[in-house]
Design a protein around this motif. Structure first.
Motif, PDB file in Angstrom:
ATOM      1  N   UNK A   1       7.346  -4.451 -45.217  1.00  0.00           N
ATOM      2  CA  UNK A   1       7.455  -5.614 -44.332  1.00  0.00           C
ATOM      3  C   UNK A   1       8.805  -5.614 -43.603  1.00  0.00           C
ATOM      4  N   UNK A   2       9.154  -4.448 -43.074  1.00  0.00           N
ATOM      5  CA  UNK A   2      10.431  -4.286 -42.369  1.00  0.00           C
ATOM      6  C   UNK A   2      10.276  -4.846 -40.954  1.00  0.00           C
ATOM      7  N   UNK A   3      10.565  -6.125 -40.792  1.00  0.00           N
ATOM      8  CA  UNK A   3      10.313  -6.815 -39.526  1.00  0.00           C
ATOM      9  C   UNK A   3      11.051  -6.159 -38.364  1.00  0.00           C
ATOM     10  N   UNK A   4      12.309  -5.820 -38.557  1.00  0.00           N
ATOM     11  CA  UNK A   4      13.102  -5.252 -37.466  1.00  0.00           C
ATOM     12  C   UNK A   4      12.555  -3.891 -37.030  1.00  0.00           C
ATOM     13  N   UNK A   5      12.219  -3.059 -38.001  1.00  0.00           N
ATOM     14  CA  UNK A   5      11.731  -1.726 -37.671  1.00  0.00           C
ATOM     15  C   UNK A   5      10.378  -1.788 -36.972  1.00  0.00           C
ATOM     16  N   UNK A   6       9.516  -2.678 -37.437  1.00  0.00           N
ATOM     17  CA  UNK A   6       8.206  -2.843 -36.796  1.00  0.00           C
ATOM     18  C   UNK A   6       8.363  -3.334 -35.358  1.00  0.00           C
ATOM     19  N   UNK A   7       9.268  -4.300 -35.159  1.00  0.00           N
ATOM     20  CA  UNK A   7       9.484  -4.816 -33.817  1.00  0.00           C
ATOM     21  C   UNK A   7      10.047  -3.730 -32.904  1.00  0.00           C
ATOM     22  N   UNK A   8      11.002  -2.968 -33.392  1.00  0.00           N
ATOM     23  CA  UNK A   8      11.588  -1.876 -32.602  1.00  0.00           C
ATOM     24  C   UNK A   8      10.526  -0.825 -32.253  1.00  0.00           C
ATOM     25  N   UNK A   9       9.664  -0.532 -33.198  1.00  0.00           N
ATOM     26  CA  UNK A   9       8.608   0.471 -33.003  1.00  0.00           C
ATOM     27  C   UNK A   9       7.693   0.079 -31.846  1.00  0.00           C
ATOM     28  N   UNK A  10       7.195  -1.152 -31.873  1.00  0.00           N
ATOM     29  CA  UNK A  10       6.264  -1.592 -30.833  1.00  0.00           C
ATOM     30  C   UNK A  10       6.977  -1.871 -29.507  1.00  0.00           C
TER      31      UNK A  10
ATOM     32  N   UNK B   1       9.724  -0.330 -28.330  1.00  0.00           N
ATOM     33  CA  UNK B   1      10.045   0.955 -27.716  1.00  0.00           C
ATOM     34  C   UNK B   1       8.822   1.551 -27.027  1.00  0.00           C
ATOM     35  N   UNK B   2       7.669   1.501 -27.714  1.00  0.00           N
ATOM     36  CA  UNK B   2       6.435   2.042 -27.135  1.00  0.00           C
ATOM     37  C   UNK B   2       6.025   1.261 -25.893  1.00  0.00           C
ATOM     38  N   UNK B   3       6.130  -0.056 -25.974  1.00  0.00           N
ATOM     39  CA  UNK B   3       5.732  -0.878 -24.828  1.00  0.00           C
ATOM     40  C   UNK B   3       6.609  -0.599 -23.616  1.00  0.00           C
ATOM     41  N   UNK B   4       7.919  -0.550 -23.818  1.00  0.00           N
ATOM     42  CA  UNK B   4       8.833  -0.357 -22.690  1.00  0.00           C
ATOM     43  C   UNK B   4       8.612   0.997 -22.022  1.00  0.00           C
ATOM     44  N   UNK B   5       8.411   2.041 -22.831  1.00  0.00           N
ATOM     45  CA  UNK B   5       8.196   3.364 -22.243  1.00  0.00           C
ATOM     46  C   UNK B   5       6.843   3.424 -21.543  1.00  0.00           C
ATOM     47  N   UNK B   6       5.816   2.850 -22.169  1.00  0.00           N
ATOM     48  CA  UNK B   6       4.469   2.838 -21.551  1.00  0.00           C
ATOM     49  C   UNK B   6       4.464   2.046 -20.258  1.00  0.00           C
ATOM     50  N   UNK B   7       5.159   0.922 -20.223  1.00  0.00           N
ATOM     51  CA  UNK B   7       5.206   0.109 -19.008  1.00  0.00           C
ATOM     52  C   UNK B   7       5.890   0.847 -17.860  1.00  0.00           C
ATOM     53  N   UNK B   8       6.799   1.764 -18.177  1.00  0.00           N
ATOM     54  CA  UNK B   8       7.490   2.502 -17.121  1.00  0.00           C
ATOM     55  C   UNK B   8       6.553   3.433 -16.375  1.00  0.00           C
ATOM     56  N   UNK B   9       5.405   3.799 -16.985  1.00  0.00           N
ATOM     57  CA  UNK B   9       4.450   4.665 -16.295  1.00  0.00           C
ATOM     58  C   UNK B   9       3.794   3.967 -15.121  1.00  0.00           C
ATOM     59  N   UNK B  10       3.682   2.660 -15.152  1.00  0.00           N
ATOM     60  CA  UNK B  10       2.917   1.923 -14.137  1.00  0.00           C
ATOM     61  C   UNK B  10       3.569   1.971 -12.768  1.00  0.00           C
TER      62      UNK B  10
END
Length: 365
Positions: A264-273, A275-284
């Protein structure tokens, strides 16, 4: 315009789409094709896409300015040997495979580096075969060209222009770099997609609850699992080192995120999602790229017979080309019930204007 002769060995989804694109910009060009199934070349001949249907790899191919090897990756190597006795030195020889190392090594072995340029149109759908081919499939798609040590620059420039004429975006890349990049953005995602589908299949109950409720998100990320199993078997065999290495990194990443879930590592889970969202959004921001931009809108329509047809007819009457259209049956997309995909931004903008002016509520993906 210089009228050329083109040959295709294999005429499936990509080869058929390329032949259609060539006929679209150069109707007087001569196209010949051989495919293992006679019905394929017969259909293409009936459509007016090819001019010479062939029953085997034969001397007719010596006329060609270009020959496209459009079979699965490993079969292209076999076909190349069959073609060798009929290969004219003037011919630019190329392929459409998503793995380049194997064909480049074969070309080097046969002493054909001077006239070979690898090709990879980075486009496709989950549907396969000539009957699903469309010239528009090439539009605004990256088309990778891979040189050899002996590639003639004039020959490369001619091929570069041909790719542009087909509506695609040419990009010259070293073939080993190409194989690593496509392993990351295409091959591993296909393996992951198939793994997710098999995970659900093996985990579902007797009532098939998971299959029943599988909605937009799951279907979107596993759509590519409908592609040809034989093709993907061969891709994994011919690009095995790159795929295996990247899978190892992916497995390490999954183990890491599993640990975060367990703890239940809240910080790591938040960073994981995040990071993925920000990089994926840059493709648009790009018309093409590792994940090619889609041109989609959602239209709210009344749940009444004929409403989908009414929208389709309205756009057709205004010469808007629709790539795909369908009802969204689940409620993940609360903004609309009708999803329409277009080939380019021009058609998207025109369609949204027409629909809104006719009283429809339009939302964008």
């Amino acid at each position: 315009m210089d009228i050329k002769t083109y040959g295709f060995i294999g005429l499936g989804l990509i080869g058929g789409s390329m032949a259609r694109a060539i006929k679209a910009f150069s109707p007087d060009s001569k196209i010949m094709a051989y495919a293992p199934h006679r019905s394929t070349v017969d259909a293409a001949y009936k459509d007016g896409i090819i001019d010479i249907p062939l029953l085997k790899i034969s001397e007719e191919f010596s006329e060609c300015d270009y020959i496209f090897l459009c079979a699965p990756v490993e079969i292209n190597n076999d076909n190349l040997e069959l073609l060798l006795p009929y290969l004219n030195p003037k011919t630019t020889l190329t392929d459409i495979g998503s793995v380049k190392n194997s064909i480049h090594e074969k070309v080097k072995e046969l002493g054909l580096e001077g006239q070979f340029i690898g090709g990879h149109p980075m486009t496709g759908t989950e549907r396969i075969g000539y009957l699903n081919s469309k010239a528009a499939l090439l539009e605004n798609a990256y088309y990778i060209l891979t040189k050899t040590d002996n590639t003639d620059e004039e020959r490369l420039e001619d091929y570069y222009q041909l790719v542009k004429n087909m509506g695609a975006i040419p990009l010259v890349v070293p073939y080993l770099q190409h194989d690593f990049a496509t392993a990351a953005i295409s091959h591993v995602p296909h393996v992951l997609s198939a793994s997710l589908v098999n995970l659900v299949k093996d985990s579902d109950n007797e009532d098939h609850l998971m299959k029943t409720i599988a909605a937009g998100g799951f279907k979107d990320i596993t759509r590519i699992s409908s592609s040809s199993p034989v093709m993907w078997q061969q891709i994994c065999n011919t690009n095995s080192d790159n795929i295996s290495g990247l899978l190892e990194k992916l497995i390490d990443s999954l183990i890491d995120i599993k640990l975060a879930v367990d703890e239940h590592d809240h910080d790591k889970l938040l960073d994981f999602f995040t990071s993925a969202r920000e990089y994926r959004e840059s493709f648009s921001d790009f018309a093409s790229g590792p994940i090619q931009k889609t041109y989609v809108l959602h239209v709210e329509i009344n749940d009444q017979p004929g409403r989908l047809a009414a929208v389709a007819v309205l756009l057709s009457e205004n010469n808007v080309n629709i790539k795909n259209i369908g009802i969204v049956h689940n409620r993940e997309y609360e903004r609309g019930t009708l999803r329409i995909e277009f080939h380019n931004g021009r058609d998207l903008e025109k369609a949204s204007s027409i629909l809104m002016s006719n009283g429809y509520t339009v939302n964008f993906q």
